[in-house]
Design an enzyme around this catalytic site. Structure first.
Site: not given
Ligand code: ASP
Length: 330
Positions: A193, A222-224, A245, A247
């Site tokens: 990200t 949908v992630g964080d 990370g 999410g």
């Molecule tokens: N946080 C992001 C998500 O979960 C992915 C990542 O940061 O690796 O969509």
């Protein structure tokens, strides 16, 4: 009243991952160069007295345009072979925020997030509605051919094969298979990200984050990143935070806001708050990842529990610093 120093400061990240070490030298060099270029894009704005908001948007846009990073061009694929991009931006001065989720036709999702913040009555727009809004706002459009990166597709194929899931056809508009070797491209960027947090000379804070999400995610997930308070948060006088990370953990823990709450309500120093929430709480729950954060005086803080977080930082009067591995300074 607290004296506000005039110093600006900027930190960016290109994702926290568990990466094979050593990374091929050319991949490591490309990662460092990509980070340095994005950092300078944001720093140039702050140097000229520009706002933290403009700086984080510009730094994130630069990483979205760089296929090395999992955001914008170079985003990872969902399990059905689609691309669904998420982004958010937040202005610490006003607590205004904008975000988009599940978009695949907007060249720079962070610009769409900014437009949602500045030019709509809403905070978060998703899918077709977000795409129509961005188009109506005159934002640059892009198609699958623009976003498609061969090694991301190979990553999806490998992951689905491991899971025993069917491999979808290449998406319409994708270029013909390029024959690119499987190990070409920085392995550290297969997840990740991008994000930026800044403090401008006026003392204002801002945060922005953008992502393609996770390889093989369920369509519609949908992630964080676009969830204000989970992967992105900024509040003047407290801190600005951008995360990367797994999410789902960041959402459940309201992770970025949790850091701000520790600082705001419990009086924790920012570094202690970041260490607690990422180094202790996130790790204890089994989540992987990290955050970059910046305090009201521009003091940077970061933490991650993987062996690698792509990151770079610069403050007024200082030299740029770029780091990848957990045993590097910064
Ligand atoms: N946080 C992001 C998500 O979960 C992915 C990542 O940061 O690796 O969509």
């Amino acid at each position: 009243m607290m004296k506000v120093s005039a110093n600006w400061s900027l930190i960016i990240h290109g994702g926290a991952v568990q990466a094979e070490r050593p990374m091929p030298a050319e991949n490591e060099a490309a990662s460092r160069a990509g980070l340095a270029a994005a950092l300078e894009t944001g720093a140039a704005i702050l140097r000229q007295g520009g706002s933290a908001l403009d700086a984080v948007q510009a730094a994130v846009r630069a990483m979205e345009d760089d296929p090395l990073f999992n955001a914008g061009r170079g985003s990872v694929f969902a399990a059905d072979g689609s691309l669904e991009l998420d982004a958010a931006i937040m202005d610490g001065a006003s607590l205004k925020a904008g975000a988009v989720a599940g978009v695949s036709t907007i060249r720079n999702p962070v610009d769409a997030a900014r437009a949602v913040m500045d030019r709509s009555r809403h905070v978060l727009l998703i899918g077709r509605g977000a795409e129509a809004f961005a188009k109506a706002q005159g934002l640059a459009q892009a198609d699958t051919a623009f976003f498609f990166v061969e090694r991301r597709w190979r990553d999806l194929e490998r992951l689905l094969a491991r899971r025993g899931q069917p491999i979808p056809p290449r998406p319409p508009g994708a270029p013909a298979p390029s024959g690119e070797a499987e190990d070409v491209g920085p392995p550290a960027h297969r997840f990740g990200t991008v994000g930026a947090v800044a403090r401008d000379a006026g003392g204002h804070l801002a945060a922005a984050t953008s992502t393609g999400g996770q390889t093989g995610k369920s369509p519609g997930r949908v992630g964080d990143t676009p969830i204000i308070g989970a992967g992105t948060y900024a509040c003047d006088g407290v801190c600005a935070v951008s995360g990367t990370g797994t999410g789902e953990y960041f959402i459940r823990m309201a992770l970025a806001h949790e850091i701000a709450a520790l600082v705001h309500h419990a009086g924790a120093p920012l570094r202690a708050a970041v260490d607690q929430v990422v180094g202790v709480d996130l790790a204890a729950r089994g989540g992987d990842g990290g955050v970059i954060a910046i305090g009201p005086e521009g003091l940077p803080a970061l933490a991650f529990n993987t062996n690698c977080m792509l990151r770079a930082q610069i403050s007024e009067g200082g030299a740029p610093a770029v780091a990848l591995w957990s045993d590097e300074a910064l």
